[in-house]
Design an enzyme around this catalytic site. Structure first.
Site, short mmCIF file in Angstrom:
data_model
loop_
_atom_site.label_atom_id
_atom_site.label_comp_id
_atom_site.label_asym_id
_atom_site.label_seq_id
_atom_site.Cartn_x
_atom_site.Cartn_y
_atom_site.Cartn_z
N ASP A 102 0.64 -1.13 -0.05
CA ASP A 102 -0.12 -0.08 0.23
C ASP A 102 0.68 1.26 -0.06
O ASP A 102 0.54 2.18 -0.71
CB ASP A 102 -1.12 0.06 1.09
CG ASP A 102 -0.46 -0.28 2.65
OD1 ASP A 102 1.07 -0.44 2.73
OD2 ASP A 102 -0.98 -0.42 3.45
N ASP A 105 6.98 4.19 3.32
CA ASP A 105 7.34 5.17 4.26
C ASP A 105 8.77 5.46 4.51
O ASP A 105 9.55 5.90 3.75
CB ASP A 105 6.50 5.00 5.51
CG ASP A 105 6.58 6.32 6.48
OD1 ASP A 105 7.24 7.22 6.04
OD2 ASP A 105 6.07 6.13 7.60
P1 IMP Z 1 7.91 1.64 6.40
O1 IMP Z 1 8.61 0.50 6.90
O2 IMP Z 1 8.37 2.91 7.16
O3 IMP Z 1 8.06 1.94 4.75
O4 IMP Z 1 6.30 1.62 6.77
C1 IMP Z 1 5.70 0.65 6.04
C2 IMP Z 1 4.24 0.39 6.43
O5 IMP Z 1 3.97 1.47 7.54
C3 IMP Z 1 2.93 0.43 5.58
O6 IMP Z 1 2.88 -0.84 5.00
C4 IMP Z 1 2.01 0.78 6.48
O7 IMP Z 1 1.18 -0.02 7.11
C5 IMP Z 1 2.48 1.81 7.53
N1 IMP Z 1 2.42 3.13 7.21
C6 IMP Z 1 3.52 3.77 7.00
N2 IMP Z 1 3.02 5.27 6.53
C7 IMP Z 1 1.59 5.18 6.92
C8 IMP Z 1 0.70 6.23 6.55
O8 IMP Z 1 0.75 7.30 6.16
N3 IMP Z 1 -0.79 5.77 7.03
C9 IMP Z 1 -0.71 4.61 7.45
N4 IMP Z 1 0.07 3.67 7.27
C10 IMP Z 1 1.27 4.02 7.24
#
Ligand code: IMP
Length: 181
Positions: A102, A105
């Site tokens: 989805d 981040d």
């Molecule tokens: P990362 O490891 O920081 O890239 O985070 C990835 C996961 O964090 C995604 O699969 C989402 O489940 C969650 N996430 C990151 N940013 C958001 C946001 O803005 N809204 C909701 N969920 C988020």
């Protein structure tokens, strides 16, 4: 449910824009894998709507599997600690795996997951993500397909939640900080 919700501070991507972009991505992905059998790996729970839409828009036959990983808990800041809550059902040795995500981040979750899948002997591992926050990146990962680059804000809708709320909104918007502050 429509995105015009009182907790949404700003609409970033409408339902129509998502469907238009999904069709474009599906054309590119179908071409890329035209002679191969691909396994779509959806990341629960946020990628459920994107998986449903992109898989049906593809013109090639695909397999589907799901993983649930956790890097967040209930907050809004990425921790980098990844736990497998639900693993793949089947062996992926020698398979072409396309991770359907989805949002990227910090990139920490997918960086970890990509290495994990390669270590299991996948023939190839690619990523398609609906959303990416370029300003939030903490690690560099090779993402072949991105739906939309968005600002570094906490967003909900089209599968994305805050404490399990807002997943059923049909587009993506910035959650009003008053909801979580
Ligand atoms: P990362 O490891 O920081 O890239 O985070 C990835 C996961 O964090 C995604 O699969 C989402 O489940 C969650 N996430 C990151 N940013 C958001 C946001 O803005 N809204 C909701 N969920 C988020």
């Amino acid at each position: 449910m429509q995105l015009n919700h009182p907790d949404i501070q700003e609409v970033l991507v409408t339902a129509d824009q998502i469907q238009e972009r999904v069709a474009e991505l599906a054309t590119e992905i179908s071409e890329f894998y035209k002679d191969k059998e691909v396994l779509l790996l959806g990341i629960l729970k946020g990628a459920v709507p994107f998986m449903a839409d992109i898989s049906r828009a593809l013109s090639i036959p695909v397999l589907q599997d799901w993983m649930a990983v956790s890097s967040y808990g209930s907050g809004t800041v990425s921790s980098g600690v990844v736990r497998i809550l639900k693993d793949l059902d089947a062996d992926i040795k020698d398979r072409h795996v396309l991770i359907v995500e989805d949002i990227i981040d910090s990139g920490l979750t997918l960086s970890w997951l990509t290495s994990n899948l390669k270590a299991r002997g996948a023939a190839s591992v690619e990523i398609v993500t609906l959303l990416r926050k370029p300003e939030a990146a903490k690690v560099r990962i090779a993402v072949r397909w991105v739906g939309f680059d968005i600002p570094n804000a906490f967003v909900v809708g089209y599968g994305l939640d805050y404490n399990e709320h807002y997943r059923s909104l049909d587009g993506v918007g910035i959650l009003s900080p008053s909801v979580y502050e």
